[in-house]
Structures are given as C-alpha cells and as structure tokens.
Scaffold this active site. Sequence first.
Site, PDB file in Angstrom:
ATOM      1  N   GLY A   1       6.243  -1.901   5.731  1.00  0.00           N
ATOM      2  CA  GLY A   1       5.991  -1.182   4.474  1.00  0.00           C
ATOM      3  C   GLY A   1       4.611  -0.001   4.628  1.00  0.00           C
ATOM      4  O   GLY A   1       4.600   1.182   4.713  1.00  0.00           O
ATOM      5  N   ARG A   2       3.728  -0.353   5.517  1.00  0.00           N
ATOM      6  CA  ARG A   2       2.200   0.451   5.734  1.00  0.00           C
ATOM      7  C   ARG A   2       3.024   2.072   6.423  1.00  0.00           C
ATOM      8  O   ARG A   2       2.330   2.681   6.607  1.00  0.00           O
ATOM      9  CB  ARG A   2       1.245  -0.173   6.861  1.00  0.00           C
ATOM     10  CG  ARG A   2       0.898  -1.534   5.494  1.00  0.00           C
ATOM     11  CD  ARG A   2      -0.273  -1.966   6.148  1.00  0.00           C
ATOM     12  NE  ARG A   2      -0.637  -3.339   5.331  1.00  0.00           N
ATOM     13  CZ  ARG A   2      -0.460  -4.664   5.742  1.00  0.00           C
ATOM     14  NH1 ARG A   2      -0.316  -5.275   7.655  1.00  0.00           N
ATOM     15  NH2 ARG A   2      -1.438  -5.585   4.788  1.00  0.00           N
TER      16      ARG A   2
ATOM     17  N   TYR B   1      -1.814  -0.122  -2.419  1.00  0.00           N
ATOM     18  CA  TYR B   1      -1.220  -0.939  -2.126  1.00  0.00           C
ATOM     19  C   TYR B   1      -0.680  -1.273  -1.269  1.00  0.00           C
ATOM     20  O   TYR B   1      -1.045  -0.296   0.105  1.00  0.00           O
ATOM     21  CB  TYR B   1      -0.308  -0.474  -3.348  1.00  0.00           C
ATOM     22  CG  TYR B   1       0.650   0.442  -3.452  1.00  0.00           C
ATOM     23  CD1 TYR B   1       1.796   0.303  -4.479  1.00  0.00           C
ATOM     24  CD2 TYR B   1       0.633   1.420  -1.933  1.00  0.00           C
ATOM     25  CE1 TYR B   1       3.041   1.512  -4.610  1.00  0.00           C
ATOM     26  CE2 TYR B   1       1.617   3.004  -2.500  1.00  0.00           C
ATOM     27  CZ  TYR B   1       2.381   3.005  -3.337  1.00  0.00           C
ATOM     28  OH  TYR B   1       3.484   4.255  -3.196  1.00  0.00           O
ATOM     29  N   GLU B   2       0.583  -2.042  -1.288  1.00  0.00           N
ATOM     30  CA  GLU B   2       0.633  -2.239   0.510  1.00  0.00           C
ATOM     31  C   GLU B   2      -0.298  -3.063   1.879  1.00  0.00           C
ATOM     32  O   GLU B   2      -0.324  -2.541   3.240  1.00  0.00           O
ATOM     33  CB  GLU B   2       1.025  -1.623   1.614  1.00  0.00           C
ATOM     34  CG  GLU B   2       2.717  -1.636   2.224  1.00  0.00           C
ATOM     35  CD  GLU B   2       3.826  -2.477   1.892  1.00  0.00           C
ATOM     36  OE1 GLU B   2       5.173  -3.060   2.157  1.00  0.00           O
ATOM     37  OE2 GLU B   2       3.556  -1.566   0.012  1.00  0.00           O
ATOM     38  N   GLY B   3      -1.166  -3.323   1.238  1.00  0.00           N
ATOM     39  CA  GLY B   3      -3.044  -3.891   1.370  1.00  0.00           C
ATOM     40  C   GLY B   3      -3.871  -3.001   1.029  1.00  0.00           C
ATOM     41  O   GLY B   3      -3.918  -1.681   1.920  1.00  0.00           O
TER      42      GLY B   3
END
Length: 415
Positions: free
Chosen positions: A118-119, A238-240
């Site tokens: 996803g990153r 988001y996504e870390g």
Amino acid sequence: MTETEAGSDAGGTETTAELDGDYYILNGGKIFITNAPYADIYIIFAVTTPDIGTRGISAFIVEKGWEGFTFGDSYDKLGIRSSSTAELIFNNVKVPKENLLGKEGQGFRIAMSTLDGGRIGIAAQALGIAQGAYEHAVAYSKERVQFGMPIGFNQAISFKIADMATKLRAARFLIYSSAELKDNDQPYGMESAMAKQYASDIALEVVNDSLQIFGGTGYLKGMEVERAYRDAKICTIYEGTNEIQRVIIASHILGKPPKVEMKKKKAGGALTGERKKMVFSEGSLKDRVGQLVEALKKDGYDFTLGIDIDAPIKDAERVVSVGKGIGEKKNLKQARELAKQFGAALGSSRPIAETLKYLPLNRYVGMSGQTFNGNLYVACGISGAGQHLKGIRNAATIVAINTKANCNNKLNIDC
C-alpha cells in the site's frame, strides 16, 4: 486497523474477538476508515489473545449489514474530500469462525504485508499530486508577467522550478524501483517505506512552492494548487506516518533492537477508565428517572445549583450533551430543558455540530473538540464512539441515556 489507542502502535489494539462456539464475538471500534460506509467487505484486526501484544492480533472478514455492525458519520476532512472516511462500531457482532483470515495471531503479519504494498500506492498518490501542482505552476510562470517578463525567468522562481523537477524525478525513480522489486517477488519493505516517506515529504515541498509561485491567486478556493496543498498532507500520515517509515528503514539497516521489558496492559479497559457501573432499566420511565436522580443525589450532586446553559464546555462543571439519537432538531428543546434541570451547560457529539449543525462547533465534545473536565456528564442519544469518550474520560460521573442499555458494551459508563 486504526483505533483511538492504536495508530502507529498496533499493539494498542483494543477491539476484541472472543471465540464462542461457531462464532467470534467482535466488540470495539475503528476510526479513520477509508471507504466506510460504502464498502461491503471489511478486514478487521482484533485481539484474540490478550496480553501478548501484536502476536495476539488476528484478522477477520466482516460484512456490512451484520447485526451489531454500524457506522459513525463520515469525517469532514481538510483534503481528499471525495474519499469517504468514517468510524466502524462493533457491538457483539457474530463473525463465523471460517471468516478468520489466516490463523489466530497472524493478523499483524497480514497487516504489515498489506501496508508494504500500500505504501507504493500512497507514494504514487503523493507524486501525482505534486506533479499536477508543478505542471500548473510551470504553466503559470510562463504566463504571469511582472517587471516586463514572465515570472518563470526570474531566478527566484526558476530555481524553485528546477528544485521541484529534481525532487519529482528522484521520487519517481524510488517509486518505480520499489514497484519493480514487488513485481519480481523480491523483498521490497525498506524500498516501499523509502518511496512513501520521500515522495510524500517532497510532495508537501512541491505543492507549497507551486502555490507560492501562484501567489495570492493560488490561495483561492477552486484553484488546483489550493486543492493539491490540502490533499498532499494526508500522504505523510496514512499507511504509516513518515516517522514510522523512518523507523522501518532504520530497522532494515540496523536489525532488531535489544528486547525491553514492557509492562502488560490490562485487557478490556474502558476508554473512560474503571468505574462503578449502574444500569437503570427496571420499572416505568418515571421510576427509572427517579432512581437515577436519587443515585446522583446520593453521590453528592445538588440540583438546586447550576450554570448558564451556554457556558464554555471547558469551564463547565456539568454538561448535558446530545447525539444523533435525539432525532429531529426540534427535540433540542427537550435537551435544553434537561440541561436547565441538571444545572448544566449544553454540549453535543461531533455529528450534531459538524454534520447536522444543530449546535455550533464550539459545543462539540470529543477528542478533536472540547474536552470536558468537570464532574457530571450526561450523554443523551450518544452511542459512545471512542473519540467522544476521549473527551469525557476525566468526568467524575457519566450518565448515558439511550434506548439500548448496551449500546456499546466496551464503554463501562453509567447508564
């Protein structure tokens, strides 16, 4: 994955799934969930084995429409406003045990592998936002004339454009590199973290410089660079978060840190803290009101004293708050009367102030609104969303008035 206590630290997950025969019983909630409530299928991460951190988290396939699975209102966000983001609420949701994804305890591993891929997508999103803003700025710099020539030929502007182009190219190659590794089934966790962190960091720089090139015109609503400026920020979160990306990158280089003894967190703790719990559900409505009043008087509350109903929330010793459960706006009249009877100020949940606009935003009580630090908090028709509870956990006494006594059995609030 995200909860009020679990963001960067997945070990703070409080949503639970307890096996009961052929079903797991799911309780808790999630916040900031993309595509809620429109998606039909949700992968939910919940604790199946408490007190062992991320090793006790499992993943479940949960379907919209199941009894006990409800949604909060969509958040009103700074950017990416066409993307719906809302809260998920689970109250004794029965999840068939065959809907366990993988095995018990594999949830964290599943989540991390998903986030790695996803990153790359978030990095590409950041790059696209920045590229668009850059192209608009370059075009504008050729059209806008000051001091007798297009502003792009002013060194202050041309150097900005040169730096932006260089950052975009570097980000693009990082993204392509991590995507190529993924396509070829090679390890890519560190590279995807690098791509996400760098692309989103430079996206903020590029959109900021692009808006600066437009000057005051770029600050106006409706301008592409104005929207890009708002949309870019989420990519660093988001996504870390990008802070976590740096932790991931460093861990690939340095390896795992030495083990540190961690204090075990008590499982199942309520967001409002441990409390004496009383539920008034027997007898007529008048009987139950009488029982509540007597219990409050016994705890020392004097209803001959009171404050202005419009007193600031942060200064109020008592607050009566209303949520969507009160129904139509005309029912606010009853809530105002109740606040006067309690000698309290009037407050609200986020949806009442932000979405329905029954009350001004300065009456909203919650994590991102007003924090209540007084003695008595009365919640009328409020389901008990985690972010609301964060704003009232310092209250000495919490009274919840709802049509369902177990509207959220994780709350541990006085009903």
